[in-house]
Enzyme design. Structure first.
Site, mmCIF file in Angstrom:
data_model
loop_
_atom_site.group_PDB
_atom_site.id
_atom_site.type_symbol
_atom_site.label_atom_id
_atom_site.label_comp_id
_atom_site.label_asym_id
_atom_site.label_seq_id
_atom_site.Cartn_x
_atom_site.Cartn_y
_atom_site.Cartn_z
ATOM 1 N N SER A 63 -23.491 -7.808 -33.291
ATOM 2 C CA SER A 63 -23.401 -6.367 -33.541
ATOM 3 C C SER A 63 -22.255 -5.746 -32.768
ATOM 4 O O SER A 63 -22.028 -4.556 -32.839
ATOM 5 C CB SER A 63 -24.709 -5.689 -33.154
ATOM 6 O OG SER A 63 -24.913 -5.812 -31.769
ATOM 7 N N LYS A 74 -20.221 8.018 -12.266
ATOM 8 C CA LYS A 74 -18.936 8.259 -12.952
ATOM 9 C C LYS A 74 -18.482 7.072 -13.785
ATOM 10 O O LYS A 74 -17.282 6.769 -13.859
ATOM 11 C CB LYS A 74 -17.814 8.598 -11.951
ATOM 12 C CG LYS A 74 -18.159 9.671 -10.945
ATOM 13 C CD LYS A 74 -18.383 10.994 -11.594
ATOM 14 C CE LYS A 74 -18.779 12.037 -10.558
ATOM 15 N NZ LYS A 74 -19.241 13.267 -11.214
ATOM 16 N N LYS A 79 -20.193 -10.147 -22.130
ATOM 17 C CA LYS A 79 -20.109 -11.177 -23.175
ATOM 18 C C LYS A 79 -18.846 -12.030 -23.079
ATOM 19 O O LYS A 79 -18.830 -13.180 -23.522
ATOM 20 C CB LYS A 79 -20.153 -10.511 -24.547
ATOM 21 C CG LYS A 79 -21.483 -9.862 -24.876
ATOM 22 C CD LYS A 79 -22.492 -10.885 -25.327
ATOM 23 C CE LYS A 79 -23.747 -10.230 -25.890
ATOM 24 N NZ LYS A 79 -24.728 -11.236 -26.316
#
Lengths: 333, 333
Positions: free
Chosen positions: A88, A282, A63
């Site tokens: 959100s 990982k 974003k």
């Protein structure tokens, strides 16, 4: 060929030149994220996978690219009163950080059910948190009120050409490093990410396939593609908290015309993909970020003759913001 | 200057030419691991940090570099009967994988208290697991017996020039990408990693500082440096299961002569560093791999005038093999 002519003839909210401009604009601020691979996951999936880890982007998600492009595109006079958004979480943190870098205030409307770590990110970057109810309607109403009160510029999370152009820079990096990638799988929500990724990737390589990955409990894009028009759902239910938005009028045309298919997966498959990314690769990945791997492992994808020759697949790992306790609980269920 | 002349006059178990040879030998097999940075962690530490993520190496730890170099150095006749090793985990998985790539058997002696995910890695790569008691003595006795029975070649986890050379390739990659790094912080256990990293880094840049990071409950290296001889402890107690070994006769001279200091940190600081790496950097890191960050954040380092001008610090994130449940439990305590 047909797709190429579509790209040339139609006008979308972004194009290769706005995406290249975005790349130059945001380069001083964003991380060029690494691409990870795993022989083990390749064996399991039967394809060669290239994980573009936007979970390592600033703010922990892709974003920041769009937010940075939008905020640094503003004229000084526009920027002066700050920016406003509703989200959100990941877009909220991204706008907060980009606004901080530009030295302007960010007013962030957040629904009450947003994950704690995402709200924490907003605060860490100096965003001014304003709570709303969880519905899209409430978010939008509260945002409109904040715009009125502050005079700030609304930065929409996805239905905005500057945002779409920023997200498209991911494809430029990925295909520069791995030009032989023949398919990209992208999480789909409001469609800002997939629109940018698609417009850039198909400009670079008109034959590349773009597949959207969508949770079963919020499969509005799959329904929209099938219906030939934007479908909005009365409610959504999925562990992928970043994938609950519906397409906008700027993202829908790209999804309609240029996205080759939507692969729908259930939450169980998303959790299993998160686990593999944790245990084998990982990396810390939130549910929305793991959905691309879930899609490639799905029966729908694996058994579909149309995707049989997708051999070199870029997977956009969109974000990594998940509380460890939530991750652990999801693995136990 | 003094260090340079030491490097030139003394003979250690590896040198820049054996390390460059190792780099060529293992290049087709190893991942060139990414280096991650975080503005947030830089703010907290007051330095610019470069995390060399060996947690993304094959097998989830740097150990694959040394194992690969050792195993691919063997003549065909030597290799024919396979290899044997004893290890609490990461070296074991690395030897199993390298042996699998070479097409020879690997017999792995593992103490009963090894973490489940590390044993699972050995099995996944086709290693033949043989259990021992937890003491070093038991591990060595069982290994000797297996060597006798199979005729395999013993691949020591650290006290071996080929292993040290393999681990040294980390410095070559790191300093090629970031030549302005002035300090490297390295976890210390048996000393294979730090010996290789030091010998390569000081050959490339004689003025670079190398600092070891060691857990308080297994601080034999700090004690050894202070005493001027190898000190072995009657017992060790630390969450960093990979850092419980003692220096060997090939690694001690490097630690004695060329490692600038040993920073000792307690388990609480290690857990806090793991948490930051999870939450901010979004990477999965085992305790041994997080100790470098713990060291840079320690009062000892921050307040020591000798390290005041360490501004660009490479941190070796040695491994990422930790069960999620164990990680979660450690955060809760």
């Amino acid at each position: 060929m047909e797709e190429k002519s579509q790209l040339q003839c139609k006008t979308y909210a972004a194009d290769i030149s706005s995406i290249k401009e975005a790349q130059n604009r945001i380069k001083p601020f964003v991380h060029r994220t690494p691409v990870l691979s795993s022989g083990q996951i390749d064996s399991i999936s039967g394809r060669r996978l290239y994980f573009k880890c936007e979970s390592f982007q600033k703010g922990g998600a892709f974003k920041f690219r769009g937010a940075c492009n939008a905020i640094f595109s503003l004229e000084d006079s526009e920027a002066a009163k700050g920016v406003v958004t509703h989200s959100s979480g990941n877009h909220a943190a991204a706008v907060s950080l980009a606004a901080k870098l530009r030295g302007i205030p960010a007013h962030i409307v957040i629904p009450k059910n947003a994950p704690a770590c995402k709200v924490e990110n907003v605060r860490r970057y100096g965003g001014n948190v304003i709570w709303s109810e969880v519905t899209v309607q409430s978010r939008e109403e509260v945002s409109a009120k904040v715009v009125e009160e502050t005079g700030g510029v609304l930065i929409h999370p996805f239905n905005d050409g500057r945002i779409i152009s920023g997200q498209g820079t991911i494809s430029l990096e990925l295909l520069e490093e791995f030009p032989h990638i023949d398919t990209i799988i992208v999480p789909i929500s409001g469609g800002g990410l997939i629109s940018g990724v698609t417009l850039a990737a198909k400009a670079v390589n008109p034959n590349i396939r773009i597949l959207a990955a969508e949770p079963k409990g919020a499969n509005d894009s799959a329904q929209s593609k099938a219906a030939g028009k934007i479908i909005k759902l009365p409610e959504t239910k999925t562990i992928a908290d970043g994938l609950r938005a519906f397409l906008g009028d700027l993202t829908w045309p790209v999804v309609r015309d240029l996205v080759d298919d939507v692969i729908v997966v259930d939450d169980k498959a998303i959790v299993e993909a998160m686990r593999m990314l944790y245990e084998i690769l990982k990396i810390v990945v939130e549910p929305s970020g793991a959905i691309g791997l879930a899609a490639v492992l799905s029966k729908y994808f694996q058994e579909n003759p149309a995707w049989k020759d997708c051999n070199h697949i870029g997977i956009i790992v969109s974000g990594g913001n998940i509380d460890l306790g939530v991750l652990w609980e999801s693995f136990k269920n």
